[in-house]
Write an enzyme that holds these catalytic residues in place. Structure first.
Site, short mmCIF file in Angstrom:
data_model
loop_
_atom_site.label_atom_id
_atom_site.label_comp_id
_atom_site.label_asym_id
_atom_site.label_seq_id
_atom_site.Cartn_x
_atom_site.Cartn_y
_atom_site.Cartn_z
N ASP A 117 31.07 56.05 19.79
CA ASP A 117 29.77 56.73 19.88
C ASP A 117 29.83 58.03 19.08
OD1 ASP A 117 27.40 57.88 20.63
OD2 ASP A 117 28.10 58.45 22.65
N ASP A 167 26.55 39.10 12.50
CA ASP A 167 26.22 38.07 13.46
C ASP A 167 24.84 37.53 13.10
OD1 ASP A 167 26.38 36.64 16.03
OD2 ASP A 167 27.77 38.24 16.59
N ASP A 200 25.82 32.53 15.69
CA ASP A 200 25.75 32.42 17.13
C ASP A 200 25.29 31.02 17.57
OD1 ASP A 200 25.82 34.14 19.60
OD2 ASP A 200 23.77 33.38 19.78
N GLU A 207 29.76 29.62 15.71
CA GLU A 207 30.18 29.53 17.11
C GLU A 207 29.65 28.20 17.61
OE1 GLU A 207 29.72 31.78 21.39
OE2 GLU A 207 28.02 31.43 20.10
N HIS A 266 33.85 39.10 22.54
CA HIS A 266 33.00 39.84 23.48
C HIS A 266 32.52 38.97 24.65
CE1 HIS A 266 30.36 37.58 21.00
NE2 HIS A 266 29.33 37.85 21.79
N ASP A 267 32.85 37.68 24.63
CA ASP A 267 32.43 36.78 25.71
C ASP A 267 33.59 36.37 26.61
OD1 ASP A 267 29.79 36.69 24.78
OD2 ASP A 267 30.21 34.97 23.46
C1 GLC Z 1 26.77 33.51 22.09
C2 GLC Z 1 27.18 34.96 22.11
C3 GLC Z 1 26.90 35.51 23.47
C4 GLC Z 1 25.42 35.40 23.75
C5 GLC Z 1 24.92 33.97 23.55
C6 GLC Z 1 23.45 33.93 23.44
O1 GLC Z 1 27.53 32.75 22.94
O2 GLC Z 1 28.50 35.10 21.72
O3 GLC Z 1 27.34 36.83 23.61
O4 GLC Z 1 25.16 35.81 25.05
O5 GLC Z 1 25.42 33.38 22.38
O6 GLC Z 1 23.03 34.50 22.22
CA CA Z 2 25.51 56.71 19.97
#
Ligand code: GLC
Ligand code: CA
Length: 566
Positions: A21, A98, A207, A264, A337-338
């Protein structure tokens, strides 16, 4: 096999909200990333993948996009973005964005139009269906068009009063699915992609791209355990036209640029992956598969605290390694991140935290494919000690808690599972140093900082010669020096061992042996004779040579032996 830069690269994933940040509002931002480029350069990564930074109401932290060509104000401006891109390029680092095009936000102008009337020009940009008339206790009622459940709990259909119809959302209600059957949707998506590529970005992480083509008869899905909804998977994952769409995208956009693409692909099998990521270059460069991540799933989807079985893990990863070899390209990951933090999931985040983090890194980075490092993995960051549900920010966790307690499951038990598996474990702020809020922000962070930041942080790692950070740096360097690490054929040894993950690689006569002890106990490993003369490329226990044929490995020990071509 043709040599290409994206096969030889190591990718680093940034979750911008939690990285750095720069202005004290508690939310990571683009200028924060720019400030830290030298840190990433030092680590040695080649490519950064940024989770979404586009305009979004943040129902799913940016995975719900309301303007694909604008930056979310919390993250900065388009000028900030351009500066970050050029600063990264100056350092020889590429940037992959992304691309979230299975769905948009319900606040995207396309959807705002679409829901207005049945004859709106944007109506067909989304998937609208009539409700189903059913008899319940003798009276006619209207229900969802089919039984599909959403990934984020509840039905995948949302009733919309305006036109008395339902729209499909495989994720949250605020993430309506785009209708890829519509040529105009594809044209719009492709021209938006082109716009970003012209700006100079270096590729896309796509995604849930495996979900863009739905079976058009929308049949009910099979029943799911512990859920009132059916499984949409069979009619949405790897759907009938997905490869056609990706080939079209490839011809119209991707093939015009020297870029990297990774899809993904939830629900992808090796057979499907051979199409998505074929070395013939007709679709994408590689996909993220989920089979190894799903091994500790259970009756309530991912919500449990089951441990992964090593034998199954080896079987799964080995299948991907050998079946894609010379046909398609793998992506290699433990974390993103998942997912919860890998050292807490497969290693030991207490006594052997650093050593097991290095072991897991070795195991993954010596395989064939492009490795991905998720921010903080290079420090051995761990799951966070979340308390009650109020500590969580993620829509998936919060909805699951609501749904499962609603079904009568015990709240404490569910919380235990959510603490272990929640995506928020990956989303706590990056730990830069031991100052206020781990040096992430001067203000109040949007999600709790893991209190172990005094112990685990980048500053300390950079000062400590044998830190997890420098171990990753070395793994990345080795990949650049030894083509066998990138291109070698893989072979699993000792498939039945419950302690060891051992495999070889071979490329034009060069050979590599990777040995990893996945347990907290020391254990013996018999070194194949042809490796007795090998040199140690890397070791997480400072081992400098192998003298015994029966090597006694320390807890969580990892080492790699190399033999040159003769
Ligand atoms: C993918 C992303 C995830 C998101 C989902 C819906 O799995 O990695 O973080 O919540 O798609 O976009
Ligand atoms: Ca910030």
């Amino acid at each position: 096999m043709t040599k290409t830069w994206w096969k030889e690269s190591v990718v680093y994933q940034i979750y911008p909200r939690s990285f750095m940040d720069s202005n004290g509002d508690g939310i990571g931002d683009i200028n924060g990333i720019t400030q830290k480029l030298d840190y990433l350069k030092k680590l040695g990564v080649d490519v950064l993948w940024l989770s979404p930074v586009y305009q979004s109401p943040n129902d799913d932290n940016g995975y719900d996009i309301s303007d694909y060509q604008a930056i979310m104000p919390e993250f900065g401006t388009m000028e900030d973005f351009d500066r970050m891109l050029s600063e990264a390029h100056k350092r020889g680092i590429r940037i992959v964005m992304d691309l979230v095009v299975n769905h948009t936000s319900d606040e995207h102008p396309w959807f705002v139009e679409s829901r207005k009337s049945k004859d709106n020009p944007y109506r067909d940009f989304y998937i609208w269906r009539q409700g189903k008339e059913v008899q319940e206790k003798g009276t006619a009622v209207t229900r969802e068009p089919n039984n599909w459940g959403s990934f984020f709990s509840g039905s995948a259909w949302q009733y919309d009063k305006e036109t008395d119809m339902y729209y499909l959302h495989l994720f949250s209600r605020k993430q309506p699915d785009l209708n890829w059957e519509n040529d105009k949707v594809r044209e719009n998506v492709f021209s938006m992609m082109d716009w970003w590529l012209k700006k100079g970005i270096d590729g896309f992480r796509m995604d849930v791209i495996s979900l863009i083509s739905k079976v058009q008869s929308f049949p009910d899905g099979p029943a799911k355990m512990n859920s009132s909804y059916g499984d949409a998977g069979p009619y949405t994952a790897n759907g009938p036209r997905v490869h056609e769409y990706l080939k079209e995208m490839n011809q119209k956009v991707l093939s015009k640029y020297d870029i990297m693409t990774v899809g993904e692909a939830s629900g992808v099998t090796v057979e499907e992956a051979k199409k998505y990521a074929s070395l013939d270059g007709s679709e994408l460069n590689m996909v993220f598969q989920f089979e190894h991540m799903d091994l500790d799933g259970g009756e309530t989807f991912k919500w449990n605290d089951k441990k992964m079985d090593l034998v199954e893990l080896k079987e799964t990863l080995s299948k991907w390694q050998t079946e894609l070899d010379e046909k398609a390209w793998n992506s290699l990951y433990w974390d993103n991140h998942d997912q919860p933090r890998i050292v807490s999931r497969l290693g030991d985040d207490r006594v052997y935290r650093e050593r097991s983090a290095k072991m897991l890194a070795t195991c993954l980075h010596m395989m064939q494919g492009t490795p991905y490092i998720y921010q903080g993995e290079e420090l051995g960051m761990t799951n966070a000690p979340f308390g009650g549900i109020e500590d969580f920010r993620d829509i998936e966790s919060i909805n699951a808690f609501r749904e499962l307690t609603g079904r009568g499951m015990d709240g404490e038990t569910i919380l235990k599972y959510i603490r272990y598996k929640s995506r928020d474990n990956a989303r706590t702020p990056f730990q830069w140093d031991d100052s206020h809020m781990a040096g992430f922000t001067t203000g109040t962070p949007w999600i709790m900082v893991n209190p172990n930041y005094k112990e685990i942080n980048a500053k300390k790692a950079l000062e400590q010669e044998d830190s997890v950070f420098y171990y990753y740096q070395k793994l990345i360097r080795l990949r650049k020096e030894y083509p066998v690490i990138v291109y070698g054929h893989y072979k699993l040894l000792l498939p039945e061992s419950r302690q060891l993950y051992v495999y070889t690689r071979e490329y034009e006569g060069e050979r590599l042996l990777t040995i990893c002890n996945f347990t907290g106990e020391s254990t013996e490993c018999r070194i194949p004779a042809e490796f007795m003369e090998g040199k140690i490329l890397i070791s997480n226990t400072h081992r400098s040579q192998v003298t015994e044929e029966n090597l006694v490995l320390e807890p969580y020990e990892a080492l790699v032996l190399y033999c040159p071509a003769v």
